[in-house]
Write a protein that holds these residues in place. Structure first.
Motif, PDB file in Angstrom:
ATOM      1  N   THR A  51       0.835  -1.031   0.030  1.00 45.43           N
ATOM      2  CA  THR A  51       0.133  -0.129  -0.570  1.00 45.43           C
ATOM      3  C   THR A  51       1.060   1.276   0.654  1.00 45.43           C
ATOM      4  OG1 THR A  51      -0.086   0.173   2.545  1.00 45.43           O
ATOM      5  CG2 THR A  51      -2.329  -1.446   1.406  1.00 45.43           C
ATOM      6  N   GLN A  52       2.262   0.710   0.151  1.00 53.48           N
ATOM      7  CA  GLN A  52       3.183   2.378   0.372  1.00 53.48           C
ATOM      8  C   GLN A  52       2.696   3.367   1.302  1.00 53.48           C
ATOM      9  OE1 GLN A  52       6.357   2.814  -1.750  1.00 53.48           O
ATOM     10  NE2 GLN A  52       5.976   0.755  -1.337  1.00 53.48           N
ATOM     11  N   THR A  53       2.641   2.762   2.624  1.00 54.42           N
ATOM     12  CA  THR A  53       1.871   3.764   3.365  1.00 54.42           C
ATOM     13  C   THR A  53       3.051   3.314   4.594  1.00 54.42           C
ATOM     14  OG1 THR A  53       0.552   1.201   4.799  1.00 54.42           O
ATOM     15  CG2 THR A  53      -0.576   3.694   3.146  1.00 54.42           C
ATOM     16  N   PRO A  54       2.692   4.381   5.397  1.00 55.96           N
ATOM     17  CA  PRO A  54       3.625   4.136   7.200  1.00 55.96           C
ATOM     18  C   PRO A  54       3.420   3.002   7.618  1.00 55.96           C
ATOM     19  CG  PRO A  54       2.579   6.259   6.670  1.00 55.96           C
ATOM     20  CD  PRO A  54       2.258   5.388   5.940  1.00 55.96           C
ATOM     21  N   ILE A  55       4.676   1.929   7.595  1.00 57.45           N
ATOM     22  CA  ILE A  55       4.409   0.680   8.479  1.00 57.45           C
ATOM     23  C   ILE A  55       3.515   0.829   9.865  1.00 57.45           C
ATOM     24  CG2 ILE A  55       6.535   0.967   9.638  1.00 57.45           C
ATOM     25  CD1 ILE A  55       7.134  -2.465   8.956  1.00 57.45           C
ATOM     26  N   ASP A  56       4.067   2.313  10.808  1.00 55.34           N
ATOM     27  CA  ASP A  56       3.309   2.159  11.834  1.00 55.34           C
ATOM     28  C   ASP A  56       1.726   1.748  11.570  1.00 55.34           C
ATOM     29  OD1 ASP A  56       5.441   5.142  13.010  1.00 55.34           O
ATOM     30  OD2 ASP A  56       5.621   4.343  10.448  1.00 55.34           O
ATOM     31  N   LEU A  57       1.197   2.154  10.611  1.00 55.19           N
ATOM     32  CA  LEU A  57      -0.243   2.141  10.193  1.00 55.19           C
ATOM     33  C   LEU A  57      -0.613   0.917  10.245  1.00 55.19           C
ATOM     34  CD1 LEU A  57      -3.625   3.118   9.708  1.00 55.19           C
ATOM     35  CD2 LEU A  57      -2.444   3.293   6.950  1.00 55.19           C
ATOM     36  N   ALA A  58       0.321  -0.468   9.531  1.00 53.78           N
ATOM     37  CA  ALA A  58      -0.518  -1.520   9.823  1.00 53.78           C
ATOM     38  C   ALA A  58      -0.261  -1.858  10.844  1.00 53.78           C
ATOM     39  CB  ALA A  58       0.248  -2.026   8.066  1.00 53.78           C
ATOM     40  N   ILE A  88      -7.358  -6.295   8.887  1.00 56.55           N
ATOM     41  CA  ILE A  88      -8.659  -7.278   9.050  1.00 56.55           C
ATOM     42  C   ILE A  88     -10.105  -8.358   8.191  1.00 56.55           C
ATOM     43  CG2 ILE A  88     -11.288  -5.881   9.938  1.00 56.55           C
ATOM     44  CD1 ILE A  88      -9.064  -5.231  12.099  1.00 56.55           C
ATOM     45  N   SER A  89      -9.532  -7.969   7.154  1.00 55.81           N
ATOM     46  CA  SER A  89     -10.024  -8.781   6.495  1.00 55.81           C
ATOM     47  C   SER A  89     -10.773 -10.734   7.148  1.00 55.81           C
ATOM     48  CB  SER A  89     -10.143  -9.017   5.132  1.00 55.81           C
ATOM     49  OG  SER A  89      -8.587  -9.507   4.926  1.00 55.81           O
ATOM     50  N   PRO A  90      -9.413 -10.909   7.749  1.00 59.53           N
ATOM     51  CA  PRO A  90      -9.165 -12.056   8.183  1.00 59.53           C
ATOM     52  C   PRO A  90     -10.286 -12.750   9.504  1.00 59.53           C
ATOM     53  CG  PRO A  90      -7.270 -11.653   7.184  1.00 59.53           C
ATOM     54  CD  PRO A  90      -8.238 -10.179   7.250  1.00 59.53           C
ATOM     55  N   LEU A  91     -10.254 -11.419  10.590  1.00 58.55           N
ATOM     56  CA  LEU A  91     -11.314 -11.278  10.499  1.00 58.55           C
ATOM     57  C   LEU A  91     -12.874 -11.500  10.569  1.00 58.55           C
ATOM     58  CD1 LEU A  91      -9.911  -8.017  13.357  1.00 58.55           C
ATOM     59  CD2 LEU A  91      -9.627 -11.003  14.013  1.00 58.55           C
ATOM     60  N   LEU A  92     -13.095 -10.624   9.341  1.00 65.35           N
ATOM     61  CA  LEU A  92     -14.403 -10.928   8.883  1.00 65.35           C
ATOM     62  C   LEU A  92     -14.800 -12.093   8.038  1.00 65.35           C
ATOM     63  CD1 LEU A  92     -14.238  -7.641   7.037  1.00 65.35           C
ATOM     64  CD2 LEU A  92     -16.089  -7.967   9.105  1.00 65.35           C
ATOM     65  N   CYS A  93     -13.670 -12.895   7.888  1.00 66.03           N
ATOM     66  CA  CYS A  93     -14.162 -14.540   7.798  1.00 66.03           C
ATOM     67  C   CYS A  93     -13.829 -15.534   9.284  1.00 66.03           C
ATOM     68  CB  CYS A  93     -12.637 -15.285   6.675  1.00 66.03           C
ATOM     69  SG  CYS A  93     -12.459 -14.307   4.952  1.00 66.03           S
ATOM     70  N   ALA A  94     -13.259 -15.190   9.961  1.00 66.14           N
ATOM     71  CA  ALA A  94     -13.188 -15.465  10.928  1.00 66.14           C
ATOM     72  C   ALA A  94     -14.874 -15.071  11.745  1.00 66.14           C
ATOM     73  CB  ALA A  94     -12.223 -15.213  12.606  1.00 66.14           C
ATOM     74  N   GLU A  95     -15.090 -14.573  12.054  1.00 69.02           N
ATOM     75  CA  GLU A  95     -16.561 -14.018  12.232  1.00 69.02           C
ATOM     76  C   GLU A  95     -17.856 -14.947  10.880  1.00 69.02           C
ATOM     77  OE1 GLU A  95     -18.207  -9.441  13.134  1.00 69.02           O
ATOM     78  OE2 GLU A  95     -18.760 -10.673  11.241  1.00 69.02           O
ATOM     79  N   LYS A 105      -6.275   4.395   4.088  1.00 66.68           N
ATOM     80  CA  LYS A 105      -5.727   4.333   5.628  1.00 66.68           C
ATOM     81  C   LYS A 105      -7.148   3.180   4.818  1.00 66.68           C
ATOM     82  CE  LYS A 105      -7.543   8.026   6.651  1.00 66.68           C
ATOM     83  NZ  LYS A 105      -7.269   9.033   6.061  1.00 66.68           N
ATOM     84  N   SER A 106      -7.925   2.547   4.598  1.00 69.14           N
ATOM     85  CA  SER A 106      -9.020   1.897   4.025  1.00 69.14           C
ATOM     86  C   SER A 106      -8.245   0.790   3.584  1.00 69.14           C
ATOM     87  CB  SER A 106     -10.271   2.909   3.502  1.00 69.14           C
ATOM     88  OG  SER A 106     -10.959   3.436   3.506  1.00 69.14           O
ATOM     89  N   ALA A 107      -7.128   1.160   2.846  1.00 70.13           N
ATOM     90  CA  ALA A 107      -6.856  -0.221   1.928  1.00 70.13           C
ATOM     91  C   ALA A 107      -5.490  -1.392   3.491  1.00 70.13           C
ATOM     92  CB  ALA A 107      -5.700   0.366   0.873  1.00 70.13           C
TER      93      ALA A 107
END
Length: 646
Positions: free
Chosen positions: A180-187, A237-244, A229-231
């Motif tokens: 995503t070329q975002t700061p590692i802090d966000l992830a 978070i998508s694995p949590l939705l799958c687990a849900e 941010k959304s990406a």
């Protein structure tokens, strides 16, 4: 670019340990160091005591020092006799004592720069800057420019230490940041929120006595619009939705069967009530009424389990309370936006309602009234909060009623990453399939292993881990004093050790996915959690500084952002007025801003050419400190752990 550290505990230990092993070195080292140069208060106290003993001709050896400290009543406060042994063991080589001393002194200068930043900000608006400028002159870099003093600590914040996370989490964090070329802090922050969601109140760390910390966290990352941010949320978070969904599928037969039983029992109770109502023989009516009451109670006792739910988005406090009651006191609010803050402040109700979030973090008993059902008590609610907000939202929430006074902000771990927009690599590699698969599988396993727990699993500490927590408490306590470095965030700082313990609990569970409760948390895990905690400390200081920034400081940050975008080496006041008109509408507004930036070393007035002829005088010109344009670390460098200038 590496982020400058402001202390080095190992160097402090080494220099004191070297003196205990070779006391004759103290005379020369004392010329380099004073007690104020040490970051850890215990080290400052020890150095002061050692130099005093040396001056009085008292031998400076471990036994004599321990006895002298005990006589003065200072031994336990400064770590005890065992800590003196620890200091000796920390010395790689006595011959390098001078190097250790210079390292400690250099870090002390960096802390002084940070302190000067705060003084300069205040002096520019409320006081006489003369004395502060005199201090600043001592820090001249030799390049003709004074040392660059940040506005707050925004520019020199540490990078999230993803390597402290379990390997499968760290790999996903680094890969998502790269893709995503975002700061590692966000992830990294969202990864902690994901672990908190997976553990969801089903475990707590027993520190000592009755002190237990649930392993749920409140995390807020601050990034401007367009930062993807959304990406990042989607990847983490998508694995949590799958687990849900998997939990819901597993519960579906039980829910259907229970609903049918409840329906049958309800019909039976209704028939029994009708029979009793139509009974004409008084001698049997009482018996029929008793049978109808028993049938009604049996029907009422059948509770249809809810569809399992792990995550909510932008919910009201009332809805969050209802979901907590429905889900047995466990819920996560995860969103790449910060709209929930306005909701909590009373956007819809007109009245702030923070109780659910305050108690949901602390695990305090919560009473929930749900429509059509009796009031419920949630003994140990566990709410997770994971948000990404824009900088303006961060500044707004400080003024929202009750957010600071009631302690909501004190519960939040803030991350203020360096913005990568404009420096992003095009066509970055996607997240490797094997990395994503391991992350999804392990996160689902953590959810499944704890999903059936009703009472929280209790995680204990090894003796060594408990000692580290005690040392952390000893470090933090002086910082909370009225004259301490955390005095202005004492509400946040008071919860710091608990936050580190919670992070340690999550790391432990993530490394022992199916039996974390069966073994204690190690000292290494506490140490890694403390390193992550140190990251959040630096960012919290910056966040609270930003939230409390006055109008002049906010304008100054807009100007710095403009300079960073344009990379100009000089500008006129007229140029600046045209470029930041939205933030600073008049020339008068710019005068204190320019003064503040000059005091911090970012700019200085250029010599003006003598005016000749008639006409409007030339606009004042300012030169820009080239240090401002040191390039930011690339995302790739962050991923590999190489934080040198790209």
């Amino acid at each position: 670019m590496s982020t400058p550290a402001t202390h080095d505990i190992a160097a402090e230990q080494a220099v004191i340990g070297a003196v205990l092993l070779a006391p004759d070195q103290l005379d020369s080292l004392a010329e380099t160091l004073t007690p104020n140069d040490f970051y850890r208060p215990a080290h400052a106290g020890l150095w002061e005591h050692l130099t005093r003993m040396r001056a009085e001709g008292v031998p400076v050896d471990p036994l004599t020092v321990a006895a002298n400290l005990a006589t003065a009543g200072e031994l336990e406060r400064l770590g005890g006799a065992s800590y003196l042994h620890t200091l000796i063991q920390a010395v790689p080589s006595v011959a390098n004592a001078g190097h250790y001393a210079r390292t400690v002194a250099d870090h002390a200068k960096r802390r002084r720069v940070v302190t000067l930043g705060h003084k300069l900000t205040q002096a520019a608006t409320t006081g006489d800057p003369g004395s502060v400028l005199a201090e600043l002159a001592e820090l001249d870099t030799g390049s003709g420019w004074p040392a660059l003093v940040p506005l707050g600590e925004r520019r020199h914040l540490p990078v999230f230490p993803a390597e402290m996370l379990p390997g499968w989490v760290a790999d996903q964090v680094a890969a998502v940041a790269e893709f995503t070329q975002t700061p590692i802090d966000l992830a990294g922050s969202i990864a902690l929120a994901a672990l908190s969601t997976a553990a969801g109140g089903r475990a707590e760390v027993e520190v000592r006595g009755s002190w237990r910390e649930p392993v749920n966290l409140f995390l807020v990352s601050v990034l401007p619009p367009g930062s993807r941010k959304s990406a990042v949320f989607a990847c983490m978070i998508s694995p949590l939705l799958c687990a849900e969904r998997a939990l819901a599928e597993r519960m579906r037969p039980v829910i259907i069967e229970t609903e049918l039983l409840a329906k049958v029992a309800g019909k039976a109770a209704e028939r029994a009530a009708n029979v009793a109502a139509n009974a004409s023989d008084p001698s049997v009516r009482d018996s029929m009424i008793a049978d109808a009451a028993a049938a009604a109670m049996q029907a009422e006792a059948i509770n249809v389990p809810p569809v399992p739910r792990l995550i909510a988005d932008d919910v009201t406090s009332e809805k969050a309370a209802s979901l907590l009651a429905e889900q047995g006191g466990r819920l996560a609010v995860l969103s790449p936006e910060g709209g929930i803050f306005a909701t909590l402040a009373g956007r819809y109700s007109g009245t702030p309602n923070l109780e659910v979030f305050l108690k949901g973090h602390a695990g305090d008993m919560l009473r929930v009234d749900r429509q059509g059902r009796p009031a419920e008590h949630i003994d140990k609610p566990a709410l997770t909060l994971g948000l990404a907000v824009q900088p303006d939202v961060l500044r707004d929430i400080a003024g929202m009623p009750g957010f600071r006074g009631k302690g909501l902000l004190a519960r939040i771990l803030f991350a203020i990453p360096e913005n990568t927009v404009g420096h992003r690599k095009i066509g970055a590699d996607p997240v490797p399939a094997d990395v994503a698969e391991v992350y999804a599988t392990n996160l689902a396993a953590l959810v499944a292993s704890l999903a059936e727990w009703t009472d929280p699993a209790v995680l204990t500490l090894t003796q060594e881990a408990n000692e580290l927590v005690l040392n952390l408490e000893r470090e933090v306590e002086p910082l909370l004093a009225p004259t301490g470095a955390w005095a202005h965030i004492v509400d946040w700082g008071s919860k710091y050790v608990g936050a580190v313990v919670r992070i340690a609990g999550l790391i432990h569970l993530a490394e022992h996915l199916r039996d974390g409760w069966a073994q204690p948390i190690s000292a290494d895990t506490i140490d890694r959690a403390a390193r992550i905690g140190a990251y959040f400390t630096a960012h919290a200081l910056a966040a609270f500084d930003d939230m409390g920034a006055d109008r002049t400081t906010q304008y100054a940050r807009h100007v710095l952002a403009w300079l960073s975008r344009t990379l100009t080496t000089a500008f006129t006041k007229r140029d600046l007025l045209r470029s930041v008109r939205v933030q600073s509408p008049t020339a008068a507004d710019l005068d204190p801003v320019l003064s503040l930036l000059e005091l911090h070393g970012y700019i200085r007035p250029a010599e003006q050419a003598p005016r000749t002829g008639a006409g409007r005088p030339a606009s004042a010109t300012y030169l820009v400190n080239p240090e401002l344009y040191r390039p930011a670390a690339t995302v790739t460098a962050l991923r590999t752990g190489d934080q040198k200038t790209a």
